[in-house]
Structures are given as structure tokens and as C-alpha cells.
Design an enzyme around this catalytic site. Sequence first.
Site, PDB file in Angstrom:
ATOM      1  N   ARG A  80       9.562  -0.121   9.663  1.00 20.60           N
ATOM      2  CA  ARG A  80       9.668  -0.573  10.925  1.00 20.60           C
ATOM      3  C   ARG A  80      11.074  -0.966  11.488  1.00 20.60           C
ATOM      4  NH1 ARG A  80       5.726  -0.146  12.626  1.00 20.60           N
ATOM      5  NH2 ARG A  80       3.805  -1.302  12.820  1.00 20.60           N
ATOM      6  N   GLU A 118      12.281   0.639  20.583  1.00 22.38           N
ATOM      7  CA  GLU A 118      11.854   2.177  20.885  1.00 22.38           C
ATOM      8  C   GLU A 118      11.088   2.416  21.932  1.00 22.38           C
ATOM      9  OE1 GLU A 118       8.879   2.803  17.843  1.00 22.38           O
ATOM     10  OE2 GLU A 118      10.276   2.426  16.062  1.00 22.38           O
ATOM     11  N   HIS A 178       9.081   8.096  15.384  1.00 22.59           N
ATOM     12  CA  HIS A 178       7.952   7.028  14.874  1.00 22.59           C
ATOM     13  C   HIS A 178       6.552   7.603  14.775  1.00 22.59           C
ATOM     14  CE1 HIS A 178       6.466   2.511  14.726  1.00 22.59           C
ATOM     15  NE2 HIS A 178       5.858   3.492  13.851  1.00 22.59           N
ATOM     16  N   ILE A 179       6.763   8.778  14.113  1.00 16.16           N
ATOM     17  CA  ILE A 179       5.256   9.830  13.787  1.00 16.16           C
ATOM     18  C   ILE A 179       4.854   9.651  12.359  1.00 16.16           C
ATOM     19  CG2 ILE A 179       6.168  11.425  15.443  1.00 16.16           C
ATOM     20  CD1 ILE A 179       7.004  13.141  12.967  1.00 16.16           C
ATOM     21  N   ARG A 230       0.670  -1.258   0.018  1.00 13.99           N
ATOM     22  CA  ARG A 230       0.010   0.046  -0.029  1.00 13.99           C
ATOM     23  C   ARG A 230       0.886   1.240   0.186  1.00 13.99           C
ATOM     24  NH1 ARG A 230      -3.143  -3.682   3.291  1.00 13.99           N
ATOM     25  NH2 ARG A 230      -1.547  -3.243   4.784  1.00 13.99           N
ATOM     26  N   ASP A 247      10.151  -6.542  -4.645  1.00 16.56           N
ATOM     27  CA  ASP A 247       9.135  -7.231  -3.765  1.00 16.56           C
ATOM     28  C   ASP A 247       8.580  -8.557  -4.508  1.00 16.56           C
ATOM     29  OD1 ASP A 247       6.876  -8.060  -2.677  1.00 16.56           O
ATOM     30  OD2 ASP A 247       6.086  -6.043  -2.310  1.00 16.56           O
TER      31      ASP A 247
HETATM   32  P1  NAD Z   1       1.703  -3.727   2.847  1.00 21.61           P
HETATM   33  O1  NAD Z   1       1.455  -5.126   3.721  1.00 21.61           O
HETATM   34  O2  NAD Z   1       0.504  -3.367   2.058  1.00 21.61           O
HETATM   35  O3  NAD Z   1       2.941  -4.012   1.839  1.00 21.61           O
HETATM   36  C1  NAD Z   1       4.044  -4.568   2.469  1.00 21.61           C
HETATM   37  C2  NAD Z   1       4.607  -5.382   1.174  1.00 21.61           C
HETATM   38  O4  NAD Z   1       5.930  -5.774   1.533  1.00 21.61           O
HETATM   39  C3  NAD Z   1       4.084  -6.280   0.461  1.00 21.61           C
HETATM   40  O5  NAD Z   1       3.803  -5.885  -1.025  1.00 21.61           O
HETATM   41  C4  NAD Z   1       4.762  -7.486   0.762  1.00 21.61           C
HETATM   42  O6  NAD Z   1       4.671  -8.220  -0.554  1.00 21.61           O
HETATM   43  C5  NAD Z   1       6.128  -7.038   0.465  1.00 21.61           C
HETATM   44  N1  NAD Z   1       7.256  -7.922   1.058  1.00 21.61           N
HETATM   45  C6  NAD Z   1       7.009  -8.893   2.023  1.00 21.61           C
HETATM   46  N2  NAD Z   1       8.216  -9.243   2.326  1.00 21.61           N
HETATM   47  C7  NAD Z   1       9.022  -8.824   1.541  1.00 21.61           C
HETATM   48  C8  NAD Z   1      10.401  -9.079   1.338  1.00 21.61           C
HETATM   49  N3  NAD Z   1      10.884 -10.070   2.040  1.00 21.61           N
HETATM   50  N4  NAD Z   1      10.916  -8.204   0.443  1.00 21.61           N
HETATM   51  C9  NAD Z   1      10.301  -7.350  -0.389  1.00 21.61           C
HETATM   52  N5  NAD Z   1       9.169  -7.109  -0.048  1.00 21.61           N
HETATM   53  C10 NAD Z   1       8.513  -7.738   0.688  1.00 21.61           C
HETATM   54  O7  NAD Z   1       2.020  -2.879   3.944  1.00 21.61           O
HETATM   55  P2  NAD Z   1       2.166  -1.263   4.069  1.00 21.61           P
HETATM   56  O8  NAD Z   1       0.796  -0.736   4.454  1.00 21.61           O
HETATM   57  O9  NAD Z   1       2.525  -0.638   2.813  1.00 21.61           O
HETATM   58  O10 NAD Z   1       3.135  -0.763   5.284  1.00 21.61           O
HETATM   59  C11 NAD Z   1       4.433  -1.106   4.902  1.00 21.61           C
HETATM   60  C12 NAD Z   1       5.235  -0.939   6.103  1.00 21.61           C
HETATM   61  O11 NAD Z   1       5.240   0.377   6.745  1.00 21.61           O
HETATM   62  C13 NAD Z   1       4.937  -1.705   7.191  1.00 21.61           C
HETATM   63  O12 NAD Z   1       6.049  -2.547   7.984  1.00 21.61           O
HETATM   64  C14 NAD Z   1       4.106  -0.896   8.420  1.00 21.61           C
HETATM   65  O13 NAD Z   1       4.217  -1.471   9.666  1.00 21.61           O
HETATM   66  C15 NAD Z   1       4.911   0.185   8.197  1.00 21.61           C
HETATM   67  N6  NAD Z   1       4.260   1.492   8.605  1.00 21.61           N
HETATM   68  C16 NAD Z   1       4.809   2.408   9.366  1.00 21.61           C
HETATM   69  C17 NAD Z   1       4.152   3.480   9.884  1.00 21.61           C
HETATM   70  C18 NAD Z   1       4.867   4.458  10.748  1.00 21.61           C
HETATM   71  O14 NAD Z   1       4.509   4.982  11.550  1.00 21.61           O
HETATM   72  N7  NAD Z   1       6.310   4.971  10.428  1.00 21.61           N
HETATM   73  C19 NAD Z   1       2.875   3.809   9.445  1.00 21.61           C
HETATM   74  C20 NAD Z   1       2.241   2.737   8.825  1.00 21.61           C
HETATM   75  C21 NAD Z   1       2.791   1.766   8.307  1.00 21.61           C
END
Ligand code: NAD
Length: 548
Positions: free
Chosen positions: A233, A262, A284-285, A151, A171
Site C-alpha cells: 500500500r 495515486e 499499482h498492477i 496471505r 509481524d
Molecule cells: P493480510 O491481512 O493477509 O496480511 C497482513 C499482515 O500484516 C497480517 O499478518 C498482519 O498481522 C500484519 N500486520 C498488521 N499490522 C502490522 C504491523 N504494524 N507490523 C507488522 N505486521 C503487521 O493481507 P494480504 O492479503 O497479505 O495483503 C497485504 C497487503 O498487500 C495489503 O496492504 C493489501 O492491500 C496489499 N495488496 C496489494 C496489491 C497490489 O495491487 N499491489 C494486491 C493485493 C494486496
Amino acid sequence: MLKVLVTEKISEAGLDVLRQDPEVQLFVKTGLSREELLAEVRDVDGMITRSGTPLDPEVLDAAKRLRAAARAGVGLDNIDLAEASRKGVVVINAPTGNTLAATEHTMAMMLSMVRKVPQAFQSLASGEWKRSRFLGRQLSGKRLLVVGLGRIGTQVAARCRAFGMEVSAYDPYVSQAKADRAGVRLMEDLKGALSLADVVTLHVPLTAETRGIIDGEAIKACRPGAYLVNCARGGLVDEAACAEALRSGHLAGAAIDVYDGEPPRPDNPLLADDIREKVILTPHIGANTEEAQSAVAVIACSNLLASLKGKPCENAVNLPFVEQSLPEGTRAFLSLARKLGYLAAHLSREPATQLKVSLRGPLFSPAEEPVCFEIPYHFSPFTVAGLKGYLEYSHGPEVNYMSAPMLAEDKGIRIEESRTGPGTWRNQVELELFSPGSREGISVSGTITEEGRQRVVNIGGYWIEFIPEGTVLLFSNHDRPGVIGKVGTLLGRAGTNIANFALGRRNGSGLAVGALQIDDDVPMPVLEELKKDVDLLWAVKVRFTEDL
Ligand code: NAD
């Protein structure tokens, strides 16, 4: 009334969803001690938490009535997913609510990093006016590598393309079609992809596979002078190796929102004084916008209500799929796969240690793949359905789609899934069970006919056609005259009516497999007598009940 307990502060927009529902009795109790929590959960149907409420085995055990728990956010570190699944508690999160917030923060971090915005501000605030010290780089024309095209990765890719960047993605779990739609080049090898990128941005979840995905070796593979962004993460990046690469100049900059532990400890390598000019750190915002907080609360609360009311709930993480959201034709295969698993369990004499599922035909090709949640299950709904059917034989109908993969793991059953082009039938599901004692696996295949009827089409290599409904007597026999008549006479004498009869032979084997559709039931003494017959190798009765 549905009792819903909210244990942490969530946006009013989410609480309003619960307050406006006349069937909900809402309890907002924040800051509970552990003892208070154990007491409060006792008679609630649903819970809304954030990261501060542990839903561990003790709490889940105390929550006897709990049917669904929602996290107003993404991470589920505080919830014991396996235990919740075993107990049949649907766990929900709200991963889509903060996609745009995290995307925009990534852009903010990337731009701030290449233009040194925080450093320039600090310099100005301290009374300096040093314009030449803050010579930046532009994004336009640079090559961006998005690691994880989910996403957020997809949204970041779109914005970076608008900035004139050339975007590629690594990916292994997304299709070429998805990469094409996002307008990015899909890379097959991470190290190779890193070596070509000017800016690398991470958007993968933290899993056993991705922990340390950007370790010392991966950093070495980066182009000299590359920039790194991690707003995904903590734990994805080796922080010490990253700090060292910034120090040596191998990395030109790093923008980090998340940490391995964290809040980061004061001795975190990224906080070192000598690299301050090159790093941008935020606490982490990524998801911290008013819009995102309100969106995640609304998503969590409405999904919780849907789940408690037995409606489709798109954000359940431990339901491997939402049955109701599968297209009609696809759903028929789900039920078929479950029946095949149930049938295979009857035919196997020992507990299986391996289940192989082959999905043949266009219906199962990735392009037409139904929505399937990745966490924590990696199998298609059909495989999970086959597994459920297999386990229902020994564990009864309470095995659900949530608990089946956990149960299989507990029992040491290895699962393999493959998808291929059409077999004998346009779309066909095949299940094979293996156990340590048997040389060959037990295989069963089925299809859905043009008219939408389920058919078992192969058992152990014997082509045979019967409908998996009602009571079916299956047996294998020496293929010689008189055997079938003998079986019929025996059943007739017991007053058992045969509704349908199918026979499958295999050239050269001298054996055959028979399937008799029986009107009511085969009495046990008759089955025992059949099993003893010299001409029969085995005989089993399978009852495909209405709810299968
Ligand atoms: P998502 O599940 O939509 O996408 C994750 C993608 O990573 C998927 O397309 C998956 O196929 C891919 N993936 C999995 N294993 C992989 C690998 N070994 N190599 C390459 N690609 C791989 O998740 P998202 O909603 O896009 O979120 C992405 C990250 O952002 C997550 O870790 C989420 O926790 C983090 N996040 C952080 C914050 C923040 O506050 N900083 C906020 C929202 C989300």
C-alpha cells in the site's frame, strides 16, 4: 427476488454467478452520476462495486433496503465501514482472490530490481549494448525480511526460500507457530530486523499503525546497500526519505507498485531523474492478472449471495466473526459471554466506560483461536458477544455483532481483553464493567459444564452457581438468619414459584448473593418491596429470553 445492483465493470465470471441464480434480479449500471446512483440504490438488496462507487453516509441512507455490499477487490477506501455497520449493512471484500497475483508481482519486482531488468531493456531499446553497466546481485544466499506475514507475505516467503534466501518476518500479530509453519524466523523488533536484511518486502495493510512504517528512521536502520520492495500500500513508505536514501546509496534499490496518492504526481520524489537507475516503478498492477480479476469477482458475488440468503459469508469485513464457522463447543461460550454482558448491564447502575474481558483456559489460547477478522475489530468473538449483551440491555436486540463495537466506540467504552491459563474452571469467561462513579468494577463469570450447560459461577467475587435461563431474581443481602425465608414468603404471597435457589457467601464480608430461578415472572411491586427491605442491598430481575 433479491435485487442486486452492479455499478462497475467486473469480470463476466462474477456476473455469471449472479445471472445463474433464479432468485436474483441483476442490474448492471456502470458510469452512474451521483444523482443516478442515489436513485438506483433506493430499492436494492445487494450491491457489487469496485473502487469507483462511493458508499458514503448519503448513499447508504438512500439505500433503505440494502443488506450487503461487496467490493470486487480488497481496498475499502470508498466504503464508509462505520456507517455501513451502524446501518447493519454487511460489507464484503475479496482479499484472497489476488493473493497469488500480488505475490508473483512482488517476485517480478524483486528479481527485476536486483538484475536491473527494466533499465537494461531501456538501454537496449535505445540502441545500446552495455552489458557491464547491468551488473546485478543474486537473491540466493541473501537475507529477506518480510514485513507482514499474512496471505501474501507467507506466499512471498515460500517463493524466496525456494530461491535460496534466508527469510525472517516482522509481524507482531502472528504466532510463533505460524512463523514456524512458514519456515521463517520471527523478529520482535522492526529496527533490529531491518538492520539485518539485504532485501525488505512489505505486505502489511495501511492502518494508523503502519502508515509511515518505513519512515526516515526505519530507512536509516536498514543495512547499507539494502533493497526495498513495496507492493502493498502507498503510505507505508516515506517516499522522500526513500528517494534520498537511493540517492545517497544507503539503499541499493527500490521496487514500488503503490504510492502515497495515486496516480503519483509528476513531482513525486521517486520519479526523480537522478535515481532512475535504482528504482523500478509500476502503476499499482499487483492484482492485475486475468485470473485474479475473475477470482475476486466470483468471490465478491458468491459472498454477496450467501450474505443476502443468511448463509455464512467468510469475507464479511464488518462481521467480527462468522458465528456458524465456530466449533460447537466454542459457540456455547459465545452465547454465554453475551448473557454475561446482559447480566452485568443489569447489575451496573451507571453507564460503563470500560469493559474488561478475561478469557481463561485452553479454549481461548491463541493456538485454538477461532478465525477472527482483524479489520476493523481486534477483539475475540467472545469479547464482542459480551459487549453485544451489555449493549442489548440499553439498546434492545437490534444491536448486532457488527454494530456493537461501533456503538461502544461512540459511547466511549474502552475495551480490554486478556487471555490466560485456566482459572477455577477449565474454561471460563469473566466480564468486568467499570464506570467513573464506582470504585470497584462489577464482575460476572461463567463457564460451560462438561455436559455443555451454561453456568454463571461468580458475581462480584461471590461464588454462586445458576443457569442463565428464564427469569432470575438476583439480590445481595446481609448474611443473617431469616432473610432468605422473608424473600421466599414475599414471592410465595405473590404466587411466584421458585424453581431453583443458589446462595454465594464470601468469608468475612457478612454479605451474600442470592439467585432465585423463577418459573414465570416476578411482579414489579414485589421487586420494589424487596428493594426496600432493610436486609437487601440490591435486587434485580434478569430475563434471559429464548433468543439470548
Ligand atoms: P493480510 O491481512 O493477509 O496480511 C497482513 C499482515 O500484516 C497480517 O499478518 C498482519 O498481522 C500484519 N500486520 C498488521 N499490522 C502490522 C504491523 N504494524 N507490523 C507488522 N505486521 C503487521 O493481507 P494480504 O492479503 O497479505 O495483503 C497485504 C497487503 O498487500 C495489503 O496492504 C493489501 O492491500 C496489499 N495488496 C496489494 C496489491 C497490489 O495491487 N499491489 C494486491 C493485493 C494486496
